[in-house]
Motif scaffolding. Structure first.
Motif, short mmCIF file in Angstrom:
data_model
loop_
_atom_site.label_atom_id
_atom_site.label_comp_id
_atom_site.label_asym_id
_atom_site.label_seq_id
_atom_site.Cartn_x
_atom_site.Cartn_y
_atom_site.Cartn_z
N PRO A 10 -75.43 61.59 -17.51
CA PRO A 10 -75.22 60.18 -17.87
C PRO A 10 -74.28 59.45 -16.91
O PRO A 10 -74.42 58.24 -16.71
CB PRO A 10 -74.60 60.25 -19.27
CG PRO A 10 -75.03 61.57 -19.83
CD PRO A 10 -75.17 62.49 -18.66
N ILE A 11 -73.34 60.16 -16.29
CA ILE A 11 -72.42 59.50 -15.35
C ILE A 11 -73.05 59.37 -13.97
O ILE A 11 -73.17 58.28 -13.42
CB ILE A 11 -71.08 60.27 -15.24
CG1 ILE A 11 -70.37 60.35 -16.59
CG2 ILE A 11 -70.16 59.59 -14.20
CD1 ILE A 11 -69.19 61.32 -16.62
N VAL A 12 -73.46 60.52 -13.41
CA VAL A 12 -73.82 60.57 -11.99
C VAL A 12 -75.26 60.13 -11.73
O VAL A 12 -75.52 59.28 -10.87
CB VAL A 12 -73.59 61.99 -11.43
CG1 VAL A 12 -74.11 62.12 -10.01
CG2 VAL A 12 -72.10 62.34 -11.46
N SER A 13 -76.22 60.71 -12.47
CA SER A 13 -77.64 60.46 -12.17
C SER A 13 -78.10 59.14 -12.77
O SER A 13 -78.52 58.24 -12.05
CB SER A 13 -78.50 61.60 -12.70
OG SER A 13 -78.06 62.82 -12.12
N ARG A 14 -78.00 59.03 -14.09
CA ARG A 14 -78.46 57.81 -14.75
C ARG A 14 -77.48 56.66 -14.53
O ARG A 14 -77.89 55.51 -14.36
CB ARG A 14 -78.61 58.04 -16.26
CG ARG A 14 -79.75 58.99 -16.59
CD ARG A 14 -79.56 59.56 -18.00
NE ARG A 14 -80.35 60.76 -18.15
CZ ARG A 14 -81.54 60.82 -18.75
NH1 ARG A 14 -82.06 59.72 -19.26
NH2 ARG A 14 -82.19 61.95 -18.85
N GLY A 15 -76.17 56.99 -14.56
CA GLY A 15 -75.15 55.93 -14.50
C GLY A 15 -74.77 55.52 -13.10
O GLY A 15 -74.06 54.52 -12.93
N LYS A 16 -75.19 56.32 -12.08
CA LYS A 16 -74.89 55.97 -10.68
C LYS A 16 -73.40 55.69 -10.46
O LYS A 16 -73.00 54.76 -9.77
CB LYS A 16 -75.70 54.73 -10.23
CG LYS A 16 -77.21 54.89 -10.41
CD LYS A 16 -77.81 55.73 -9.28
CE LYS A 16 -79.33 55.76 -9.30
NZ LYS A 16 -79.88 56.68 -10.32
N THR A 17 -72.57 56.53 -11.11
CA THR A 17 -71.12 56.34 -11.07
C THR A 17 -70.45 57.61 -10.54
O THR A 17 -70.99 58.70 -10.70
CB THR A 17 -70.59 55.99 -12.49
OG1 THR A 17 -71.27 54.82 -12.95
CG2 THR A 17 -69.10 55.74 -12.53
N LEU A 18 -69.30 57.47 -9.91
CA LEU A 18 -68.53 58.59 -9.39
C LEU A 18 -67.90 59.36 -10.55
O LEU A 18 -67.40 58.75 -11.50
CB LEU A 18 -67.43 58.03 -8.48
CG LEU A 18 -66.69 59.00 -7.57
CD1 LEU A 18 -67.61 59.51 -6.46
CD2 LEU A 18 -65.49 58.28 -6.96
N TYR A 19 -67.90 60.70 -10.47
CA TYR A 19 -67.34 61.53 -11.54
C TYR A 19 -66.36 62.54 -10.95
O TYR A 19 -66.69 63.26 -10.02
CB TYR A 19 -68.48 62.24 -12.28
CG TYR A 19 -68.06 63.21 -13.38
CD1 TYR A 19 -66.85 63.08 -14.05
CD2 TYR A 19 -68.91 64.25 -13.77
CE1 TYR A 19 -66.48 63.96 -15.05
CE2 TYR A 19 -68.55 65.13 -14.77
CZ TYR A 19 -67.34 64.99 -15.41
OH TYR A 19 -66.97 65.87 -16.40
N ILE A 20 -65.14 62.58 -11.51
CA ILE A 20 -64.14 63.58 -11.12
C ILE A 20 -63.88 64.51 -12.31
O ILE A 20 -63.54 64.06 -13.41
CB ILE A 20 -62.83 62.91 -10.66
CG1 ILE A 20 -63.09 62.06 -9.39
CG2 ILE A 20 -61.74 63.95 -10.39
CD1 ILE A 20 -61.89 61.25 -8.93
N TYR A 21 -64.05 65.82 -12.06
CA TYR A 21 -63.84 66.85 -13.10
C TYR A 21 -62.53 67.58 -12.80
O TYR A 21 -62.40 68.19 -11.74
CB TYR A 21 -65.03 67.81 -13.09
CG TYR A 21 -64.90 68.97 -14.05
CD1 TYR A 21 -64.81 68.76 -15.43
CD2 TYR A 21 -64.89 70.29 -13.59
CE1 TYR A 21 -64.71 69.82 -16.31
CE2 TYR A 21 -64.80 71.36 -14.47
CZ TYR A 21 -64.71 71.13 -15.83
OH TYR A 21 -64.61 72.19 -16.71
N PRO A 22 -61.54 67.53 -13.73
CA PRO A 22 -60.19 67.97 -13.37
C PRO A 22 -59.81 69.40 -13.76
O PRO A 22 -58.71 69.84 -13.46
CB PRO A 22 -59.32 66.98 -14.17
CG PRO A 22 -60.11 66.75 -15.43
CD PRO A 22 -61.56 66.80 -15.01
N GLN A 23 -60.69 70.12 -14.45
CA GLN A 23 -60.26 71.39 -15.06
C GLN A 23 -60.54 72.59 -14.16
O GLN A 23 -61.51 72.60 -13.41
CB GLN A 23 -60.98 71.56 -16.42
CG GLN A 23 -60.73 72.85 -17.17
CD GLN A 23 -59.27 73.08 -17.56
OE1 GLN A 23 -58.35 72.93 -16.76
NE2 GLN A 23 -59.05 73.48 -18.79
#
Length: 404
Positions: free
Chosen positions: A129-142
């Motif tokens: 939903p963030i990267v593919s459909r939402g075309k938005t940058l995603y940072i995963y911190p864990q």
């Protein structure tokens, strides 16, 4: 620490009160930009994390760190002359709730970047939903099991190489060669154990057994018997709450520590020290990118820790295993990338984030490995003594994540 009975209503009202956040729906908050930029409006940062549910102790710390960093960036004049506006969604330790709430960040709030997710199952649920459909940058911190190589998804927590390559040889030297790998039955332990086993065996150690248990299991008597009867030296644990507390207690009562056994657990930080009595985990070793004891030697760590504790006193601790350090690192690397790019669109920021560096962060400097979307950082081995950690080993420089 792991009280999951905290009243949702009481907790959420505390959350909004403490942060100056305005509720914009169920599980949704916004912390408005402190000033207006009429020409372009604010830059919008989305945080998706577990404010409620079994790992809310970690998710709240991550949201608090985001508030602290965004406040600091705004106080210094924002980014590109624009203020930052913070949008926070509760992923509630529930993937289906999370997907709906993350869509709000993308579709309703139109955020410029999303940071969050703690478990790997949560990352896997919300990344599309963030990267593919939402075309938005995603940072995963864990800290996680590695193998996440999706374009536009950047990882700022430790990987198996960073947590095992120096730690396991230390365990063999300071524990022994016979390892048991008792594990929770989900993706992180399975994938981490594949890596850990390779490092154990290539350093002359032996895996006596590797077992997987349901996440809610609390009786480990059969496992404890196997550990004791096989004279295991090191228990390399990936059992998680609620099982980990009873498991460590049962091992202690069976005399594992008294007879020279060593506990090891790479997600154990200051939050998780509180699960057991100090004696039940005496000598437990962990390998992370930050421990609070570093504040005694590093002025920057002392400064971040003091700022966090001043703004957010209470039970939600600033700790590495809870992704708070990866959240700080992720936001500061993103800030550096936006400054370099001079604009906020995904392509430009991702291109700059690919090689972004920060000179100071929790535990030391950090830098993205170009083309890999993972982060080099310093790593520390610490041992629990009397309910606190002591650093016993540290990497000589920034450790390569060896991913993608």
């Amino acid at each position: 620490m792991f009280d999951t009975q905290l009243s949702r209503r009481r907790f959420l009202s505390n959350f909004a009160f403490a942060s100056g956040a305005v509720a914009t729906g169920v599980g949704s908050w916004v912390i408005p930009a402190p000033w207006a930029n009429a020409a372009e409006g604010p830059i919008k940062v989305g945080i998706a994390t577990d404010l409620t549910g079994p790992i809310a102790y970690a998710g709240n710390a991550d949201a608090n760190v985001a508030k602290m960093v965004i406040k600091e960036i705004n106080a210094a004049g924002g980014l590109l002359g624009r203020p930052l506006e913070l949008y926070i969604e509760d992923t509630a330790s529930n993937e289906s709730v999370a997907v709906g709430n993350v869509r709000k960040l993308i579709q309703r709030d139109k955020v410029d970047m999303v940071l969050g997710g703690i478990t790997s199952s949560m990352r896997n649920a919300i990344k599309d939903p963030i990267v593919s459909r939402g075309k938005t940058l995603y940072i995963y911190p864990q800290l996680y099991e590695g193998k996440e190589c999706t374009p536009y998804l950047f990882c700022t927590g430790p990987t198996p190489a960073q947590q095992c390559d120096e730690f396991i040889p230390w365990l063999i030297k300071n524990g022994g060669k016979k390892f048991a790998l008792p594990s929770a039955n989900y993706v992180w332990p399975h994938t981490l154990n594949v890596y850990a086993r390779k490092v154990i065996e290539s350093n002359g150690g032996e895996v006596v057994f590797e077992e997987y248990y349901p996440l809610d299991q609390v009786d480990f008597s059969a496992t404890v018997n196997r550990i004791v009867s096989n004279k295991v030296d090191v228990v390399f644990n990936t059992v998680i709450p609620p099982g980990v507390g009873p498991f460590f207690k049962q091992l202690y009562e069976a005399g594992f520590l008294k007879n020279g056994g060593r506990l090891a657990c790479v997600y154990y930080d200051e939050n998780t020290l509180n699960i057991n009595q100090a004696a039940e985990i005496e000598g437990l070793a962990s390998c992370l990118d930050y421990f609070k004891v570093l504040t005694k030697e590093n002025p920057f760590d002392a400064k971040i820790q003091a700022a966090y504790e001043k703004d957010f006193p209470g039970n939600f601790l600033f700790a590495a295993g809870s992704a708070a350090t990866g959240t700080y690192r992720g936001l500061k690397l993103w800030e550096a990338a936006v400054k370099e790019a001079g604009k906020i669109d995904r392509e430009s920021v991702a291109a700059a984030l690919d090689h972004a560096k920060i000179a100071e962060g929790p535990g030391g400097p950090a830098e993205m490995v170009p083309g890999k979307r993972h982060c080099k950082m310093k790593m520390y081995t610490a041992v629990a003594k009397g309910g606190n950690y002591e650093i016993v080993a540290r990497s000589s420089g920034l450790v390569d994540p060896k991913e993608c």
